[in-house]
Design an enzyme around this catalytic site. Structure first.
Site, PDB file in Angstrom:
ATOM      1  N   LYS A  60      -3.074   4.690  17.464  1.00  0.00           N
ATOM      2  CA  LYS A  60      -3.320   5.500  16.265  1.00  0.00           C
ATOM      3  C   LYS A  60      -4.815   5.719  16.050  1.00  0.00           C
ATOM      4  CE  LYS A  60       1.036   4.102  14.188  1.00  0.00           C
ATOM      5  NZ  LYS A  60       1.750   3.098  13.380  1.00  0.00           N
ATOM      6  N   GLN A 104       0.433  -1.443   9.044  1.00  0.00           N
ATOM      7  CA  GLN A 104       1.308  -1.564  10.218  1.00  0.00           C
ATOM      8  C   GLN A 104       2.393  -2.615   9.963  1.00  0.00           C
ATOM      9  OE1 GLN A 104       1.230   0.349  13.099  1.00  0.00           O
ATOM     10  NE2 GLN A 104       3.109  -0.707  13.605  1.00  0.00           N
ATOM     11  N   ASP A 127       2.347   7.333   5.423  1.00  0.00           N
ATOM     12  CA  ASP A 127       3.594   6.945   6.102  1.00  0.00           C
ATOM     13  C   ASP A 127       4.813   7.547   5.399  1.00  0.00           C
ATOM     14  OD1 ASP A 127       3.585   5.621   8.499  1.00  0.00           O
ATOM     15  OD2 ASP A 127       3.255   3.634   7.643  1.00  0.00           O
TER      16      ASP A 127
END
Length: 299
Positions: A60, A104, A127
């Site tokens: 990422k 994460q 997200d």
């Protein structure tokens, strides 16, 4: 690898589509920078040293660098307390150069994921997992600030492959908060008729066989056989499962939730694993970060 002679399906190249999207994003980031002297910023928070999480995070961060998004790297030790983690999230919420915050998952057992994710500012929830974003996704006539990355990537693959969604019958296999549930809501918003198949569904095969569009997100290796697929259907395989393979250096290979070789003989189009949905998830994360930045910078 040569295509089998009986292959009918078009292979949807997620890697190529994602690269096109990244180029579009890089161009928009360049224009933002030229016009306003500012670029989007993404804070990626990782707790502990899980190898898989670390490889996802480095991917990422690398993707951010490639399109000109500034990456804020927050690496916290495994034993960090929930209070300290939430305090770090609040700090990032207050930073004007951070337009997206990604924590994460999974987090260590002693930390309540729901509590932490709920503390991320709605405007920075790239997200798309904040309950308010999911809630708006579920309501007619409401639009969430961000859509979850993997479901958004699935629909983008369908659209860019010329698949009509409106009026079609879609079956989603799996009902997770991360993929199954939000992708079914997105398909519903796009005017598909949606059925969700899950572990308590009797005779899933007969339901999947009626689908014009199949989204496989059950986490069961090669569960969906060629005989389950309606001829000409569009098949998006979200599954990533490791199966033993002694011919590989690692001792395993990755397969999806769909039996790819069988599906190729029946489907109209199908995504491979790897190289299908995976690259799209990261591309959509970059897109969400850019969108979040534009809301703030272009005011």
């Amino acid at each position: 690898m040569a295509a089998p002679s009986d292959q009918k399906a078009t292979i949807i190249d997620g890697k190529a589509v994602a690269q096109t999207i990244r180029s579009e994003i890089a161009e928009e980031v360049r224009l933002l920078s030229e016009k306003y002297g500012k670029v989007p910023g993404l804070a990626v928070v990782i707790v502990g040293g899980r190898k898989d999480s670390q490889s996802y995070v480095s991917m990422k961060r690398k993707a951010c660098a490639e399109v000109g998004i500034k990456s804020f790297d927050i690496d916290l030790p495994e034993q960090v307390s929930e209070v300290e983690l939430i305090s770090k999230v609040h700090e990032l919420n207050a930073m004007p150069d951070v337009h997206g915050i990604l924590v994460q998952l999974p987090l260590p057992k002693h930390i309540n994921e729901e509590k932490v994710l709920g503390e991320i500012s709605l405007e920075k929830d790239v997200d798309g997992f904040h309950p308010l974003n999911i809630g708006k996704l579920a309501m007619k006539g409401r639009d969430p600030l961000f859509l979850p990355c993997t479901p958004k990537g699935c629909l983008e693959l369908l659209k860019r492959s010329g698949v009509t969604i409106k009026g079609k019958r879609a079956v989603v296999v799996g009902r997770s908060n991360i993929v199954g549930l939000p992708v079914s809501l997105l398909l519903l918003k796009a005017d598909a008729t949606v059925t969700i198949v899950h572990s308590h569904t009797p005779d899933p095969e007969s339901i999947v066989r009626e689908a014009d569009i199949v989204i496989a997100a059950a986490g069961q290796a090669m569960m969906i056989k060629g005989s389950w697929i309606k001829p000409g259907a569009a098949v998006i395989d979200v599954g990533t499962n490791a199966v033993d393979d002694s011919t590989k250096k690692s001792g395993y290979r990755l397969v999806g939730d769909v039996d790819f070789h069988e599906a190729c003989k029946v489907a109209g189009c199908v995504t491979p694993v790897p190289g299908g949905v995976g690259p799209m998830t990261v591309a959509m994360l970059l897109r969400n970060t850019l969108d979040g930045a534009k809301r703030v910078i272009e005011l």
